[in-house]
Design an enzyme around this catalytic site. Structure first.
Site: not given
Ligand code: SAH
Ligand code: SF4
Length: 353
Positions: A76, A110, A124
Site C-alpha cells: 500500500e 507514504c 499495528c
Molecule cells: N515500521 C516502521 C515504519 C512504519 S509504521 C516503524 O514502525 O517505524 C509508521 C508509524 O505508524 C510508526 O511510528 C508506528 O508506531 C505507527 N503506528 C503503527 N500502528 C499504528 C496505529 N494503529 N495507529 C497509529 N499509529 C500507528
Molecule cells: Fe512498524 Fe511495528 Fe507496524 Fe512493523 S509492526 S510496520 S515495525 S509499527
C-alpha cells in the site's frame, strides 16, 4: 549495461528513459540502438514499475493505493494532499516560505518497504500479516513514480514530501531501501531533505544509516511509542533486543544537518500510554538524549482484532501541552484517510478494509 557488454554510459541513457521519461516499453527507449533493444527484449528484459491496481478515496482527499508487483503481491501507498497550510504529512510544521507561484501540488506520499512486517508491534495492523517478502529498490521507488504519474507531479514545480512509513520496517530491508533513496535522488531529482524514514529501532540499521552521506540521507524518525523500556517491551517486543538507550546511542551517531531534528513518533494508546505521568516521563527521556528532537504524537487508529482504545482528545492535548511546556516541540499528527483505513498502522493488505 556493462554486464550486457555495453559501455557504462548506456546505463545513464537507460536510467534517463526509465526514471525521467518514464517509458513503458523497451521500444520507447529511442536513445538505445534498435539491435540493442531487440537483444534486451530477447533476453527477457522488460520495462515498467509496479502498478496501482486499486484506489480508495477518502473524503479528506487522502488516497490509498494497492500497488502490485510482478508476482501479484500488493503493498500500500498513500497520497495525502495538504491544502490547508498546516503540518506536512511527516508531522513537521508547514514550510510555506518555500512556495513558488508555480507550485501546483503540495502533498506527502507514504510508501511501503516490505510486504507485511516481522516486527510484531502489538498495536499495528500490518504486523498481523507477518513478513511476506522484501520489496526491491525498484518496487519501492516505483510506488513513488506510480503516484507521481497518477497526480501529474512535476519535480521542481510541486512540493512533495516522501515518508517511508507504510507497510514494513525499512531498516530490515536496508539495502533495497537505501538503493531506492539513491534512485529517487539521482534519477528522479528528489531531495533527501524532503524524505523521512521511520524505524521501530533496528540498531544495526540505524548504525549503517548514520554512515550514509547527507546527499543521500533522509531525515530520521524513531517509533518510540512508550515512556520507558518496560511499557515499550510490552508494546514492541523488539525492545527486548534493542532497548531505548541502545537505539538512542545509535541515533547519536547520525551527523545531523544544521537545524535538522530527530523525530520521535509516539502512538497514544488510551489509558496505556497517554497519561500525564507518561508525558512527563517522555519529556525527561527526550531531554536526556541531548538530541535536537521533536515529538510527533499519533492518536492510535483502531483496527479489527486489536484490543486498544483511541485516546480521549483532552488526554492528547494535555500530553502535547506537557511536552511543549518542557521545551520539547510536539505536534499532533492529524489522522488521514481514516474512513478508508489509510491512517498510520492501518495499512493492512485488505480490500475489504
Ligand atoms: N515500521 C516502521 C515504519 C512504519 S509504521 C516503524 O514502525 O517505524 C509508521 C508509524 O505508524 C510508526 O511510528 C508506528 O508506531 C505507527 N503506528 C503503527 N500502528 C499504528 C496505529 N494503529 N495507529 C497509529 N499509529 C500507528
Ligand atoms: Fe512498524 Fe511495528 Fe507496524 Fe512493523 S509492526 S510496520 S515495525 S509499527
Amino acid at each position: 549495461m556493462v554486464e550486457a557488454g555495453e559501455p557504462a554510459w548506456r546505463g545513464k541513457q537507460l536510467a534517463e528513459a526509465l526514471y525521467r521519461q518514464r517509458v513503458t516499453g523497451l521500444d520507447e527507449i529511442t536513445t538505445l540502438p534498435k539491435p540493442l533493444r531487440a537483444r534486451l527484449g530477447a533476453e527477457g528484459w522488460r520495462v515498467g514499475g509496479p502498478k496501482i491496481v486499486q484506489v480508495f478515496q477518502s473524503k479528506d482527499g487522502t488516497e490509498r493505493y494497492l500497488v502490485q508487483g510482478d508476482d501479484g503481491q500488493t503493498v500500500e501507498a498513500v497520497w495525502m494532499p495538504e491544502g490547508d497550510g498546516g503540518e506536512s504529512g511527516d508531522g513537521s510544521d508547514g514550510e510555506a516560505a518555500e512556495e513558488t507561484p508555480q507550485t501546483r501540488l503540495r502533498a506527502t506520499i507514504c510508501v511501503s518497504s516490505q510486504v507485511g512486517c516481522a516486527v510484531n508491534c502489538q498495536f499495528c495492523l500490518t504486523a498481523k500479516l507477518g513478513l511476506q517478502r522484501n520489496l526491491t529498490a525498484g518496487e519501492i521507488a516505483g510506488q513513488v513514480l506510480a503516484v507521481f504519474e497518477r497526480h501529474g507531479v512535476q519535480v521542481g514545480r510541486d512540493r512533495v514530501n516522501l515518508v517511508f512509513m507504510g507497510m514494513g520496517e525499512p531498516f530490515l530491508n536496508y539495502d533495497s531501501f537505501m538503493a531506492a533513496v539513491r534512485l529517487l535522488v539521482t534519477e528522479v531529482g528528489l531531495s533527501p531533505q524532503r524524505m523521512t524514514v521511520s524505524t521501530s529501532g533496528i540498531v544495526p540499521g540505524i548504525e549503517r544509516f548514520a554512515q550514509e552521506p547527507n546527499e543521500f540521507r533522509p531525515k530520521l524518525a524513531i517509533s518510540l511509542n512508550a515512556p520507558n523500556d518496560k511499557v515499550r517491551t510490552e508494546l514492541m517486543p523488539i525492545n527486548s533486543k534493542w532497548p531505548i538507550e541502545a537505539v538512542v546511542d545509535a541515533v547519536r551517531q547520525v551527523k545531523l544537518r544544521p537545524r535538522e531534528r530527530i523525530t520521535f513518533e509516539y502512538v497514544l494508546l488510551g489509558g496505556v500510554t497517554d497519561q500525564p505521568a507518561h508525558a512527563r516521563e517522555v519529556a525527561r527521556l527526550v531531554r536526556r538524549t541531548g538530541l535536537p528532537a521533536k515529538v510527533n504524537l499519533i492518536a492510535w487508529n483502531p483496527g479489527p482484532g486489536i484490543a486498544y482504545s483511541t485516546p480521549k482528545f483532552d488526554a492528547v492535548e494535555a500530553f502535547r501541552a506537557t511536552l511543549v511546556g518542557s521545551g520539547i516541540p510536539a505536534y499532533l499528527r492529524r489522522p488521514r484517510g481514516l474512513d478508508i483505513f489509510a491512517a498510520c498502522g492501518q495499512l493492512k493488505r485488505t480490500v475489504e478494509g
